[in-house]
Write an enzyme that holds these catalytic residues in place. Structure first.
Site, PDB file in Angstrom:
ATOM      1  N   LYS A  36       0.839  -1.193   0.085  1.00 54.96           N
ATOM      2  CA  LYS A  36       0.110   0.119   0.058  1.00 54.96           C
ATOM      3  C   LYS A  36       0.870   1.244  -0.113  1.00 54.96           C
ATOM      4  CE  LYS A  36      -4.181  -2.033   2.261  1.00 54.96           C
ATOM      5  NZ  LYS A  36      -5.360  -1.318   3.104  1.00 54.96           N
ATOM      6  N   ASP A  48     -10.300   3.225   2.333  1.00 57.88           N
ATOM      7  CA  ASP A  48     -10.493   2.521   3.397  1.00 57.88           C
ATOM      8  C   ASP A  48     -11.430   3.675   4.549  1.00 57.88           C
ATOM      9  OD1 ASP A  48      -9.480   0.081   2.932  1.00 57.88           O
ATOM     10  OD2 ASP A  48      -7.288   0.804   3.431  1.00 57.88           O
TER      11      ASP A  48
END
Ligand code: ATR
Length: 283
Positions: A70, A107
């Protein structure tokens, strides 16, 4: 049916073969009738710099990025959304029609949408307790601080210095207090979120809350751990009469947001959630 014009979506990670994203996204693609397939790509660390070239060459429409890439993908993208830049992680890459690669983080959206839709919290409470200061906590703390109604976040972590560093990085408004697990008092909080990995299978009998007497029936308790789905923490919360939200909510909603970024079509989030539940119950 896969045809000559089927578009490609996918997820990169290492390991990636246990990811639920292919099943979740393909269910959504089938339900909406979009001509895409979603596949898992196992990418080794040394090949990460080549992923963006592959996206361009193969005209891959979008990718999710999971552990451990990420952060590593960020330097290879043309643009990073302000949200992903602040959180410091990209979980979604979009290739625009012009071929630009944009990094997003869905997220934070995922937790906010889950709190609203699964937790019944149209407005977040003034005081929130967040357990954990790792990668997942970054997106959740960001999401909490985006909500003006949140006045006080109690950030609790085993390693207090890590919580202090995270609060210092993300909170410019002084609304975050750091405390150690031993000193946790829930006081007036109406929302408690576990972002640690404590309670995850195979250690399913442990809870991030050593003392469950701090729980009360006016709380919404969210556990982002979803293996098992009904974690020890959620069992403690239920016993205390609190409302519980499991980790599939955030997972489904972050996926829905990625789907919408790539396809421009509203995601069938109920179908995505149902697919995740089926996987969870067959494990
Ligand atoms: P993720 O990306 O899933 O958030 P991470 O960055 O490794 O993973 O963070 C894991 C979080 O769970 C951290 O808050 C970690 O606490 P520390 O910062 O003190 O390490 C927490 N955690 C993991 N195992 C733990 C345990 N056995 N007891 C308490 N906290 C734990």
């Amino acid at each position: 049916m896969i045809s000559g014009s089927t578009g490609i979506l996918g997820v990169i990670g290492d390991p990636v073969q246990h990811s639920a994203s292919p099943a979740m996204h393909n269910a959504a693609l089938t339900a909406t009738g979009l001509n895409f397939v979603y596949v898992a790509f196992h990418v080794l660390p040394k090949r990460v710099p080549e992923v963006t070239e592959a996206m361009r060459a193969l005209q891959i429409r979008g990718l999710n990025v999971t552990v451990p890439y990420k952060q590593a993908v960020m330097e290879h993208l043309d643009e990073i959304s302000p949200e992903a830049a602040t959180i410091g992680a990209v979980n979604t890459i979009e290739r625009t029609p012009e071929g630009r690669l944009i990094g997003h983080n869905t997220d934070a959206y995922g937790i906010t949408a889950s709190l609203r839709e699964d937790g019944g919290l149209q407005h977040l409470p003034e005081q929130v307790v967040l357990l954990g200061a790792g990668g997942a906590a970054r997106a959740i703390l960001y999401a909490l601080l985006q909500a003006e109604e949140v006045k006080d976040v109690v950030l609790v972590n085993r390693t207090v210095a890590r919580a202090e560093a995270l609060a210092g990085e993300l909170d410019t408004s002084g609304r975050t207090r750091v405390c150690s697990p031993q000193d946790l008092a829930i006081d007036g909080a109406r929302l408690l979120i576990n972002s640690t990995s404590v309670g995850m299978s195979p250690d399913a009998e442990v809870s991030p809350l050593a003392d469950d007497s701090v729980l009360h029936n006016d709380l919404v308790v969210v556990d982002i751990v979803y293996r098992p789905l009904h974690t020890r923490l959620l069992q403690q919360a239920q016993k205390a009469g609190a409302r519980t939200v499991d980790g599939l909510g955030m997972l489904a909603h972050q996926g829905a947001r990625s789907f919408e970024i790539w396809t421009g079509t509203k995601a069938p989030v109920a179908i995505m959630r149902e697919t995740l539940e089926n996987i969870a119950s067959s494990n």
